[in-house]
Design an enzyme around this catalytic site. Structure first.
Site, PDB file in Angstrom:
ATOM      1  N   GLU A 156      -1.503  -5.794   8.285  1.00  0.00           N
ATOM      2  CA  GLU A 156      -1.336  -4.501   8.958  1.00  0.00           C
ATOM      3  C   GLU A 156      -2.708  -4.054   9.465  1.00  0.00           C
ATOM      4  OE1 GLU A 156       1.259  -1.480   6.999  1.00  0.00           O
ATOM      5  OE2 GLU A 156       1.177  -2.914   5.347  1.00  0.00           O
ATOM      6  N   ARG A 195      -0.764 -12.628  -6.265  1.00  0.00           N
ATOM      7  CA  ARG A 195      -1.934 -12.003  -5.636  1.00  0.00           C
ATOM      8  C   ARG A 195      -3.217 -12.442  -6.347  1.00  0.00           C
ATOM      9  NH1 ARG A 195      -0.975  -6.757  -2.991  1.00  0.00           N
ATOM     10  NH2 ARG A 195      -3.087  -6.228  -3.568  1.00  0.00           N
ATOM     11  N   LYS A 244      -7.115   0.784   0.332  1.00  0.00           N
ATOM     12  CA  LYS A 244      -7.725   1.556   1.416  1.00  0.00           C
ATOM     13  C   LYS A 244      -7.986   2.999   0.971  1.00  0.00           C
ATOM     14  CE  LYS A 244      -6.863   3.275   6.068  1.00  0.00           C
ATOM     15  NZ  LYS A 244      -5.895   3.437   7.161  1.00  0.00           N
TER      16      LYS A 244
END
Length: 649
Positions: A145, A360, A370
């Protein structure tokens, strides 16, 4: 000792510290039968260290025992040839990391052999068309993204997607998942591609989910026509959670949903007043996920053309289908979307790729989200997204981590279903291995102490040749001026000698690296407060003086520079864990995470260095030129020390 080491030089450079050092000792002792064994061993150790440099992580690993070669079963040999063909060393290392789940991956066109894959009456015909388009080529994609900067976890995704394709002779797309126009910025698009290419990968094509908005809209109409989607007016808060009430509009007539969806597209509904939902139940019990929502936000690429935007659940699998992706590789949290992935492709009778999930990659002592990084920037804890204390890829590049080190780290972690949580020192060890081969040597002094040589042996400065890579002198030398005044580290001098201290002290000479001279204290000069500010010394050629206990680095023709020394940003391993850090991650900041040395000295051989150029400052560590450097004032970031701090392990 020199003669014996010279004889075995090639083997030492090849095997490094795995070489049998006892062989060196045996040969030396056979020629010096009456020499003190401890003294001989110290000399051997010193000369080996000078040749090879400090031990790396690879040197500390046990040498594997040679295994007897066993022929592989015929079937497996055949598969290896089909899947990989002739592979080079680089591709082979990529194959080695693809263990665990990756070994179960299907071959292109054999999607139906995957557990859980839904086969419809049209599946085989669609797969045949797919193979005709791709030629049986492996196709993957990296779909970030564009609303933030990539971090170390993304490096694993990049390596896996691009690496798996490369290892199998395939291609990888870079596709921006730009379906949320509120959070997207041009700088993120640019930075993402820059980091992918920095890691050494070239996308087969750069695409955007928005490239397919028209096709996605057409398919949404088709989904409604087939009775598989409907317009719903439940509020977001009503459909959140695990057991939301069923939509009262689930069974509304197809024609009515078509008209209402058209009204959504024309902007006749406000945000949150209407959504398009798909008729399915997902693995986690979530019912009827949203396919489209209203957002009155201009899009980065399509402008004001749309006020309805597709969701990830709707877009992801259909973009994979359009691009004929063979292996849609996702992290484990998307496992609950696998059934909706298969369902949607089959509901529209389009080619259905296979979604595979893997664990992950997380690092301790850091945060990567973020939202949390923005908080760190806002509070002044870090300067920006590329602050070298962070583990974003731009920050790692700025700190001086080579891309090869990051890729090697990802390869060592490997690809498994389980989540991997790693210590930062493992990444640092990978950096040392690469930098030891890539970073030329230079000399720098962080805390300078002036030394005047009172009997300097020449009327003017002497030129000293310093090897760029002591272990391989064929890689060249650089010249350094040796003058009557030099500067050494304050910590390399003591007035009183402790047991085990081997550097400069009254009555204890040291060698100056690369000069061929040994210096001895003549006079210690102090200021009014009693602090040592200068040393007066005499020098003697090393071949006529007793061998010193140590050789120290120095600077003579110098540049004043700024050096930034970094430590971990947080005090605890898991700064986001309330049980470990009850006050929240901002309360866990390490006050010593950055120390700036404003007036360090470095030899003039680095004068022409550009931002991101890397050096090993002898005896200090690996350093990289920071982009803040300007004419007259260079700035260096310490990437890693020469040796791992024992406390970190």
């Amino acid at each position: 000792v020199e003669a014996v080491i010279s004889k075995h030089r090639a083997e030492l450079l090849a095997e490094r510290y795995h070489f049998n050092m006892g062989l060196l000792m045996g040969e030396v002792r056979s020629q010096l039968q009456w020499a003190d064994g401890k003294t001989v061993k110290n000399e051997v150790d010193l000369q080996v260290l000078h040749l090879l440099g400090p031990k790396t992580e690879a040197d500390l690993e046990k040498k594997p025992k040679a295994a007897k070669a066993r022929p592989a079963p015929a079937e497996k040999q055949k598969v290896a040839v089909v899947e990989t063909g002739e592979v080079g060393m680089e591709t082979q290392s990529l194959l080695e990391q693809l263990r665990g789940e990756a070994l179960k991956f299907h071959k292109p066109g054999e999607n139906y052999k995957t557990e859980g894959y839904v086969v419809t009456p049209n599946t085989m015909a669609l797969l045949k068309q797919h193979l005709a388009i791709t030629g049986g080529q492996v196709r993957t994609r990296f779909p970030p993204e564009p609303n933030g900067i990539l971090h170390i976890g993304h490096a694993k995704a990049i390596n896996f997607n691009f690496g798996y394709a490369k290892a199998n002779g395939g291609v990888c797309f870079l596709r921006y998942d730009d379906t949320n126009p509120e959070k997207e910025e041009e700088k993120y698009f640019t930075a993402i591609r820059e980091m992918v290419e920095w890691l050494g990968y070239q996308p087969y094509a750069v695409t955007h989910a928005s490239d397919y908005f028209d096709q996605l809209y057409t398919w949404a109409l088709e989904l409604i026509h087939r009775g598989q989607a409907y317009v719903c007016h439940q509020k977001v808060e009503e459909i959140k959670g695990h057991n939301p009430p069923p939509s009262p509009w689930r069974d509304r007539p197809v024609e009515e949903s078509l008209l209402l969806f058209e009204d959504m597209r024309k902007g006749k509904f406000g945000e949150g007043e209407a959504t398009l939902r798909m008729k399915l139940v997902m693995e986690d019990g979530k019912m009827d996920p949203v396919a489209y929502r209203v957002k009155f936000v201009p899009h980065h690429r399509t402008g004001d053309k749309w006020c309805i935007y597709p969701t990830y659940d709707y877009t992801h699998c259909l973009c994979d289908s359009i691009e004929h992706i063979t292996h849609s590789l996702c992290t484990k949290e998307f496992q609950s979307r696998r059934s909706s992935y298969f369902w949607l492709c089959n509901a529209l009778d389009v080619y259905c790729p296979v979604q595979w999930e893997y664990g992950r990659l997380n690092l301790l002592y850091t945060v990567v989200s973020k939202r949390k990084i923005i908080r760190l920037v806002e509070t002044g804890a870090v300067r920006d997204w590329d602050d070298p204390r962070l583990f974003t890829l731009t920050a790692l590049r700025r700190r001086g981590f080579p891309p090869e080190a990051i890729n090697n780290f990802c390869a060592r972690v490997g690809v498994t279903v389980a989540q991997a949580t790693m210590e930062p020192h493992l990444l640092e060890a990978c950096a040392r291995e690469v930098l030891n081969e890539q970073a030329p040597r230079a000399m720098a002094v962080l805390e300078p102490l002036k030394v005047t040589i009172t009997n300097f042996p020449a009327p003017k400065a002497l030129e000293v040749l310093v090897p760029n890579f002591p272990a391989d002198e064929s890689r060249g030398f650089h010249k350094v001026l040796f003058q009557p005044t030099v500067y050494i580290e304050e910590t390399d001098f003591r007035e009183e000698v402790d047991k085990g201290y081997k550097r400069l002290a009254p009555g204890q000479p040291v060698g100056l690296r690369h000069t061929g001279y040994v210096i001895a204290i003549q006079n210690v000069i102090k200021d009014a407060s009693g602090r040592v500010i200068e040393l007066e010394v005499t020098c003697t050629k090393s071949d006529v003086s007793e061998k010193p206990k140590a050789f120290i680095h120095w600077v003579s023709e110098l540049l004043v520079c700024e050096v930034r020394l970094y430590e971990q940003l947080f005090l605890h391993k898991n700064p986001e864990d309330p049980s470990e850090v009850p006050g929240g991650f901002l309360s866990d900041l390490n006050p010593d995470s950055l120390r700036v040395v404003h007036n360090a000295l470095v030899d003039s051989s680095v004068l022409s260095a550009q931002p991101f150029d890397k050096f090993q400052f002898e005896r200090l560590g690996y350093f990289s030129v920071d982009p803040d450097s300007e004419e007259g004032k260079m700035v260096f970031n310490r990437t890693v020390t020469l040796k791992e701090d024992p406390g970190k392990a």
